[in-house]
Design a protein around this motif. Sequence first.
Motif, PDB file in Angstrom:
ATOM      1  N   ALA A   1      43.959 -23.377   4.780  1.00  0.00           N
ATOM      2  CA  ALA A   1      44.268 -23.891   3.434  1.00  0.00           C
ATOM      3  C   ALA A   1      42.980 -24.032   2.615  1.00  0.00           C
ATOM      4  O   ALA A   1      42.924 -23.642   1.439  1.00  0.00           O
ATOM      5  CB  ALA A   1      44.987 -25.234   3.542  1.00  0.00           C
ATOM      6  N   ARG A   2      41.937 -24.576   3.238  1.00  0.00           N
ATOM      7  CA  ARG A   2      40.665 -24.776   2.527  1.00  0.00           C
ATOM      8  C   ARG A   2      40.029 -23.439   2.170  1.00  0.00           C
ATOM      9  O   ARG A   2      39.459 -23.285   1.088  1.00  0.00           O
ATOM     10  CB  ARG A   2      39.709 -25.604   3.384  1.00  0.00           C
ATOM     11  N   ALA A   3      40.114 -22.472   3.100  1.00  0.00           N
ATOM     12  CA  ALA A   3      39.524 -21.151   2.840  1.00  0.00           C
ATOM     13  C   ALA A   3      40.228 -20.483   1.662  1.00  0.00           C
ATOM     14  O   ALA A   3      39.582 -19.869   0.799  1.00  0.00           O
ATOM     15  CB  ALA A   3      39.632 -20.277   4.088  1.00  0.00           C
ATOM     16  N   LEU A   4      41.550 -20.634   1.607  1.00  0.00           N
ATOM     17  CA  LEU A   4      42.296 -20.024   0.493  1.00  0.00           C
ATOM     18  C   LEU A   4      41.903 -20.682  -0.827  1.00  0.00           C
ATOM     19  O   LEU A   4      41.662 -19.998  -1.830  1.00  0.00           O
ATOM     20  CB  LEU A   4      43.806 -20.158   0.742  1.00  0.00           C
ATOM     21  N   ALA A   5      41.824 -22.020  -0.825  1.00  0.00           N
ATOM     22  CA  ALA A   5      41.445 -22.739  -2.059  1.00  0.00           C
ATOM     23  C   ALA A   5      40.069 -22.264  -2.544  1.00  0.00           C
ATOM     24  O   ALA A   5      39.879 -21.989  -3.732  1.00  0.00           O
ATOM     25  CB  ALA A   5      41.427 -24.245  -1.800  1.00  0.00           C
ATOM     26  N   ARG A   6      39.127 -22.164  -1.604  1.00  0.00           N
ATOM     27  CA  ARG A   6      37.771 -21.713  -1.942  1.00  0.00           C
ATOM     28  C   ARG A   6      37.796 -20.303  -2.520  1.00  0.00           C
ATOM     29  O   ARG A   6      37.221 -20.022  -3.555  1.00  0.00           O
ATOM     30  CB  ARG A   6      36.915 -21.717  -0.667  1.00  0.00           C
ATOM     31  N   GLN A   7      38.526 -19.436  -1.832  1.00  0.00           N
ATOM     32  CA  GLN A   7      38.534 -18.026  -2.212  1.00  0.00           C
ATOM     33  C   GLN A   7      39.110 -17.789  -3.599  1.00  0.00           C
ATOM     34  O   GLN A   7      38.608 -16.966  -4.351  1.00  0.00           O
ATOM     35  CB  GLN A   7      39.341 -17.234  -1.179  1.00  0.00           C
ATOM     36  N   VAL A   8      40.167 -18.536  -3.947  1.00  0.00           N
ATOM     37  CA  VAL A   8      40.802 -18.284  -5.250  1.00  0.00           C
ATOM     38  C   VAL A   8      40.321 -19.261  -6.323  1.00  0.00           C
ATOM     39  O   VAL A   8      40.762 -19.186  -7.468  1.00  0.00           O
ATOM     40  CB  VAL A   8      42.352 -18.323  -5.150  1.00  0.00           C
ATOM     41  N   GLY A   9      39.429 -20.188  -5.950  1.00  0.00           N
ATOM     42  CA  GLY A   9      38.859 -21.096  -6.942  1.00  0.00           C
ATOM     43  C   GLY A   9      39.815 -22.179  -7.404  1.00  0.00           C
ATOM     44  O   GLY A   9      39.821 -22.544  -8.577  1.00  0.00           O
ATOM     45  N   VAL A  10      40.620 -22.689  -6.471  1.00  0.00           N
ATOM     46  CA  VAL A  10      41.526 -23.807  -6.779  1.00  0.00           C
ATOM     47  C   VAL A  10      40.891 -25.082  -6.226  1.00  0.00           C
ATOM     48  O   VAL A  10      40.406 -25.076  -5.100  1.00  0.00           O
ATOM     49  CB  VAL A  10      42.892 -23.554  -6.091  1.00  0.00           C
ATOM     50  N   ASP A  11      40.865 -26.171  -7.010  1.00  0.00           N
ATOM     51  CA  ASP A  11      40.268 -27.375  -6.423  1.00  0.00           C
ATOM     52  C   ASP A  11      41.311 -28.418  -6.028  1.00  0.00           C
ATOM     53  O   ASP A  11      40.993 -29.570  -5.794  1.00  0.00           O
ATOM     54  CB  ASP A  11      39.154 -27.954  -7.296  1.00  0.00           C
ATOM     55  N   ASP A  12      42.576 -28.009  -5.931  1.00  0.00           N
ATOM     56  CA  ASP A  12      43.625 -28.906  -5.437  1.00  0.00           C
ATOM     57  C   ASP A  12      43.480 -29.066  -3.924  1.00  0.00           C
ATOM     58  O   ASP A  12      42.999 -28.167  -3.256  1.00  0.00           O
ATOM     59  CB  ASP A  12      45.017 -28.336  -5.737  1.00  0.00           C
ATOM     60  N   ARG A  13      43.936 -30.205  -3.425  1.00  0.00           N
ATOM     61  CA  ARG A  13      43.896 -30.451  -1.978  1.00  0.00           C
ATOM     62  C   ARG A  13      45.313 -30.687  -1.476  1.00  0.00           C
ATOM     63  O   ARG A  13      46.193 -31.050  -2.262  1.00  0.00           O
ATOM     64  CB  ARG A  13      43.016 -31.658  -1.677  1.00  0.00           C
ATOM     65  N   VAL A  14      45.478 -30.469  -0.195  1.00  0.00           N
ATOM     66  CA  VAL A  14      46.813 -30.683   0.376  1.00  0.00           C
ATOM     67  C   VAL A  14      46.753 -31.438   1.698  1.00  0.00           C
ATOM     68  O   VAL A  14      45.759 -31.394   2.406  1.00  0.00           O
ATOM     69  CB  VAL A  14      47.559 -29.338   0.643  1.00  0.00           C
ATOM     70  N   SER A  15      47.865 -32.107   1.983  1.00  0.00           N
ATOM     71  CA  SER A  15      48.137 -32.609   3.325  1.00  0.00           C
ATOM     72  C   SER A  15      48.933 -31.520   4.022  1.00  0.00           C
ATOM     73  O   SER A  15      49.912 -31.006   3.442  1.00  0.00           O
ATOM     74  CB  SER A  15      49.021 -33.846   3.227  1.00  0.00           C
ATOM     75  N   VAL A  16      48.533 -31.158   5.230  1.00  0.00           N
ATOM     76  CA  VAL A  16      49.261 -30.131   5.977  1.00  0.00           C
ATOM     77  C   VAL A  16      50.065 -30.845   7.064  1.00  0.00           C
ATOM     78  O   VAL A  16      49.499 -31.527   7.921  1.00  0.00           O
ATOM     79  CB  VAL A  16      48.282 -29.118   6.627  1.00  0.00           C
ATOM     80  N   LEU A  17      51.390 -30.701   6.997  1.00  0.00           N
ATOM     81  CA  LEU A  17      52.257 -31.329   8.002  1.00  0.00           C
ATOM     82  C   LEU A  17      52.771 -30.226   8.913  1.00  0.00           C
ATOM     83  O   LEU A  17      53.385 -29.272   8.443  1.00  0.00           O
ATOM     84  CB  LEU A  17      53.439 -32.033   7.335  1.00  0.00           C
ATOM     85  N   ILE A  18      52.497 -30.360  10.196  1.00  0.00           N
ATOM     86  CA  ILE A  18      52.882 -29.311  11.143  1.00  0.00           C
ATOM     87  C   ILE A  18      53.943 -29.862  12.082  1.00  0.00           C
ATOM     88  O   ILE A  18      53.716 -30.884  12.748  1.00  0.00           O
ATOM     89  CB  ILE A  18      51.663 -28.845  11.972  1.00  0.00           C
ATOM     90  N   HIS A  19      55.108 -29.202  12.109  1.00  0.00           N
ATOM     91  CA  HIS A  19      56.080 -29.551  13.144  1.00  0.00           C
ATOM     92  C   HIS A  19      55.957 -28.494  14.233  1.00  0.00           C
ATOM     93  O   HIS A  19      56.261 -27.322  14.019  1.00  0.00           O
ATOM     94  CB  HIS A  19      57.512 -29.623  12.611  1.00  0.00           C
ATOM     95  N   LYS A  20      55.496 -28.919  15.396  1.00  0.00           N
ATOM     96  CA  LYS A  20      55.026 -27.996  16.421  1.00  0.00           C
ATOM     97  C   LYS A  20      56.047 -27.791  17.523  1.00  0.00           C
ATOM     98  O   LYS A  20      56.342 -28.705  18.286  1.00  0.00           O
ATOM     99  CB  LYS A  20      53.725 -28.588  16.995  1.00  0.00           C
TER     100      LYS A  20
END
Length: 315
Positions: A81-100
């Motif tokens: 998620a962080r790599a994608l934000a960096r790559q496209v220049g978005v400064d929004d952040r997210v909580s990632v919820l994983i159901h495993k």
Amino acid sequence: MTSAPTTRRSVTVRVPAKVNLELNVGPRRPDGYHEVSTVYMAVGLHDEVTVVPSDDWSVLVSGPYADRVPRDETNLALRAARALARQVGVDDRVSVLIHKEIPVAGGMAGGSADAAGALLACDHLWGLGLPRDDLLEMAGDLGSDIPFVLAGGIAVGSGRGERLAPVLARGTYHWVLAVSPTGLSTPAVYAECDRLRAAAGGAAVPAPEPTTAMMTALRSGDVEALGAALSNDLSEAALSLSPGLGEVLVAGLEYGAVGGLISGSGPTVAFLTDSPEAALDLCVSLTASGVAGEVRRAKGPVHGAQVVPGPSARG
Ligand code: C5P
């Protein structure tokens, strides 16, 4: 950096596990990875990854294997998620919820599935609509198996496993998966493979390529032929690190599996059966024998990562 045009409050993506029907491991490359030729099949055991806009980056994990997933910045989904934000220049952040639901460190691409899910979910949440090839390329930079779980179905993987090519295949296959209570580290299994090769004389390892037996079996949809063609060059290394897996393999074949192998770097043992009923029977026998930890069923091939329609299912 700009704020993305957020189109939804949260997005959930469902991502499958994989089984390697064949894994041919070539020489170790200067970058430390091994050249491989593998045939992946996506199977119906899924993680769900939900991304929710948040003031800071974080990960929350639920499900049967939750306690074995890192929640710090080493978490692969968070890194994706962080790599994608960096790559496209978005400064929004997210909580990632994983159901495993996919075993952790089981050789079934569980961590990769979560990274694939986070990439696709953030792409939707931030309204990016990135071309599929761009997502696949980013996925490949993050991990060798991530492009495949994004794509799903059946495919040949080359390079580190991240370069995909389609396979002509027919049929639906019924798997029984013997999941070990403890995982195996992928780098440790590759290192053990190198060690065993060196100990055996260190003969030059040929460039890996798909086998004719596997391609023919998939093209014909012949489950017996597929069972006979299953192979994994990492088996010996996984068995060396986890000798009890040998007993699991023998038991599954004795109880009627059409074929069986260690999935990827293990320790999950995947058994192929010829019908849903046979899969259920094998599941019962393996569970009753007590030789395997947890036993699951899954069919394949299934779709790759997909956005779950409507309001997010979890979170
Ligand atoms: O690509 P991924 O991060 O999943 O790989 C994890 C580790 O597995 C690598 O750091 C490497 O040690 C090993 N690996 C390898 N050759 C591959 C894929 C993985 O040696 N083709």
